[in-house]
Design an enzyme around this catalytic site. Structure first.
Site, PDB file in Angstrom:
ATOM      1  N   ARG A 156      -9.729 -12.154   1.161  1.00 29.34           N
ATOM      2  CA  ARG A 156     -10.515 -13.239   0.551  1.00 29.34           C
ATOM      3  C   ARG A 156      -9.759 -14.560   0.599  1.00 29.34           C
ATOM      4  O   ARG A 156     -10.383 -15.626   0.629  1.00 29.34           O
ATOM      5  CB  ARG A 156     -10.885 -12.861  -0.880  1.00 29.34           C
ATOM      6  CG  ARG A 156      -9.722 -12.712  -1.822  1.00 29.34           C
ATOM      7  CD  ARG A 156     -10.066 -11.944  -3.087  1.00 29.34           C
ATOM      8  NE  ARG A 156     -10.275 -10.534  -2.812  1.00 29.34           N
ATOM      9  CZ  ARG A 156     -10.637  -9.623  -3.721  1.00 29.34           C
ATOM     10  NH1 ARG A 156     -10.852 -10.002  -4.965  1.00 29.34           N
ATOM     11  NH2 ARG A 156     -10.800  -8.359  -3.390  1.00 29.34           N
ATOM     12  N   LYS A 181       0.847  -1.185   0.000  1.00 29.22           N
ATOM     13  CA  LYS A 181       0.000   0.000   0.000  1.00 29.22           C
ATOM     14  C   LYS A 181       0.889   1.243   0.000  1.00 29.22           C
ATOM     15  O   LYS A 181       1.848   1.329   0.764  1.00 29.22           O
ATOM     16  CB  LYS A 181      -0.906   0.003   1.234  1.00 29.22           C
ATOM     17  CG  LYS A 181      -1.937  -1.108   1.225  1.00 29.22           C
ATOM     18  CD  LYS A 181      -2.808  -1.061   2.471  1.00 29.22           C
ATOM     19  CE  LYS A 181      -3.791  -2.226   2.508  1.00 29.22           C
ATOM     20  NZ  LYS A 181      -4.812  -2.140   1.465  1.00 29.22           N
TER      21      LYS A 181
END
Length: 498
Positions: free
Chosen positions: A350, A274
């Site tokens: 996920r 990020k």
């Protein structure tokens, strides 16, 4: 803080701070007549001088010298035709916050209840008062002095329904305890809330309320073939913890439900790091799903619903960078045998949920619900006040939306469009972990669906936008919101329809 239900009205209540709700379009309403009768014309003149219009979200605090109550809080309700349970909840929060600012130890809430179900109204007001006054000062060197009222009375409730109203108000406090736990977990820094700390929180709930707890270590997860989950955990020095907490009711079990929460205690993005502007410093809240299910289990354990067995699963870990971290382009195998090409290490939630959902389905439940701060795409689609909801089950989706409305949490059902699944195709593995940018929250939900038994009703809630509020909103002060706890608890208490 004691919350009591009362049939007394603003006309005869005695205490320190009285909160009265007024409509903006009804100058001759009963509340204004009551104020005039009790406090005289001078009060209406003071309202006029202060330009109080009774708009939604507007409040006015008036000190009353040598009188009881000594503080009068006027709360704007807006148009009478638009007033509903959600507006009542907001008005109660606004009034309680203003009364607290006056330093009152006893507060009376006199809000219009005509046309509203009394029990639901009592529950909504009780939750609003407790949650708006929550303050987390654990990490301040010098805590700011804050003393909530010792007693709050919910006025104007029907005398013949005081008992069920009081029961609902009391039960709501257990839900509030769950919300506060979730807020504290989400708000805490990542050096405090680690995978081990989440496991210890679950252990504390099990210990305090007699629940069953199983914590799977890395070797246990390897034995179960959880290659998807463990691929995320392998870059961190902190060991993963797969947490399985179970509430078993006394007597016959009629339904078995599973709550799954994403548990990334910190998400650096991995090798897809990020960057600046990505809120990397806020990625402590990437375990908001696990905070919600832990908070829900704490409330469920206290409320002890009959006939419903509830399992909570959290695949807790960090997503970090190191020589051992998973590489972009790596292929891993989940516990159901599906192979996944990891084309983005920042789509890690996920991957952890995949193995958790496979484990959940092996429990043979009647329904599975997962919560996750899963995608920025959901924030773009729905903003920060509405969570996304995906489910192939109309019954389950409707039940969750209704449970959310009862708790003041907004959900919007999103499509599970099968044709979008093509975006997850991989030339090498069974699937990729991300699809194209358009419809990113939908392809994320479709990814999760591949790890759920099609015979089991399942729903996915993306709470990425609702988990945190920079300025505060509704019942939530600025910071962690605890979103999802009220929805889950209300759904379970209503029978877990699916």
């Amino acid at each position: 803080m004691e919350i009591r239900c009362s049939s007394a009205t603003a006309r005869d209540w005695t205490g320190e701070a009285l909160v009265v709700g007024l409509f903006s379009d009804a100058p001759g309403d009963s509340s204004r007549d009551l104020l005039k009768a009790r406090f005289g014309d001078v009060l209406l003149e003071r309202m006029e001088r202060r330009r109080f219009k009774a708009k939604p979200g507007e409040s006015l605090v008036l000190e009353l010298l040598n009188q009881q109550p000594s503080t009068l809080v006027l709360v704007g309700l807006g148009a009478a035709a638009e007033f509903n349970l959600e507006q009542l909840r907001k008005a109660a929060a606004l009034g309680a916050k203003a009364a607290h600012g006056s330093g009152a130890s006893s507060v009376g809430l006199a809000l219009p209840l005509e046309g509203l179900p009394p029990v639901a109204a009592a529950s909504a007001m009780a939750e609003a008062v407790r949650l708006i006054l929550f303050r987390d000062q654990r990490f301040k060197g010098e805590a700011e002095p804050t003393q909530p009222p010792t007693q709050v009375e919910l006025l104007g409730l029907p005398a013949d329904q005081l008992s069920p109203c009081q029961g609902a108000a009391t039960s709501s406090q257990a839900i509030c305890s769950g919300v506060e736990l979730a807020r504290e977990l989400v708000a805490a820094p990542p050096n405090v809330v680690t995978p081990a700390a989440l496991a210890e929180t679950a252990a504390g709930i099990a210990r305090d309320f007699g629940l069953q707890l199983k914590v799977l270590e890395r070797a246990d997860c390897e034995a179960l073939g959880m290659g998807s989950y463990l691929s995320v955990a392998q870059g961190s020095d902190l060991p993963p913890k797969f947490i399985h907490l179970t509430y078993v009711p006394q007597g016959e079990v009629k339904r078995r439900l599973v709550l799954v929460g994403k548990g990334l205690t910190f998400d650096s993005g991995g090798y897809n790091l990020k960057t600046a502007g990505s809120q990397i410093e806020m990625m402590k809240f990437d375990m908001g799903g696990s905070g919600a299910v832990l908070g829900a289990m704490r409330a469920i354990a206290e409320l002890k619903p009959a006939g419903i067995e509830v399992h909570m699963l959290v695949a807790a870990c960090e997503n970090m960078i190191s020589g051992g971290a998973i590489h972009p382009g790596a292929i891993v195998t989940a516990s159901n045998g599906k192979t996944i090409e990891i084309n983005n290490t920042d789509a890690e939630g996920r991957l952890t949920l995949a193995d958790a959902l496979v484990y959940a389905c092996k429990l043979e439940p009647d329904a599975v619900v997962d919560l996750a701060t899963l995608t920025g795409a959901c924030v773009i689609a729905l903003g920060d006040e509405i969570a996304g909801l995906w489910s192939p089950s109309d019954c389950l989706a409707q039940a969750l939306v209704q449970a959310g409305e009862e708790g003041g949490e907004n959900l919007w059902r999103m499509p599970l469009r099968a044709s979008y699944r093509a975006g997850l195709k991989s030339g090498l593995a069974d699937m990729k972990n991300t699809g194209p940018r358009p419809g990113g929250s939908i392809t994320a939900a479709l990814f999760l669906q591949d790890f759920v038994n099609k015979e089991i009703p399942w729903a996915h809630m993306d709470i990425a936008g609702t988990v945190w509020s920079d300025k505060g909103r509704g019942l939530d002060p600025a910071g962690a919101t605890g979103f999802g706890v009220r929805t889950l608890v209300n759904w379970v208490l209503a029978g877990g329809a699916a």
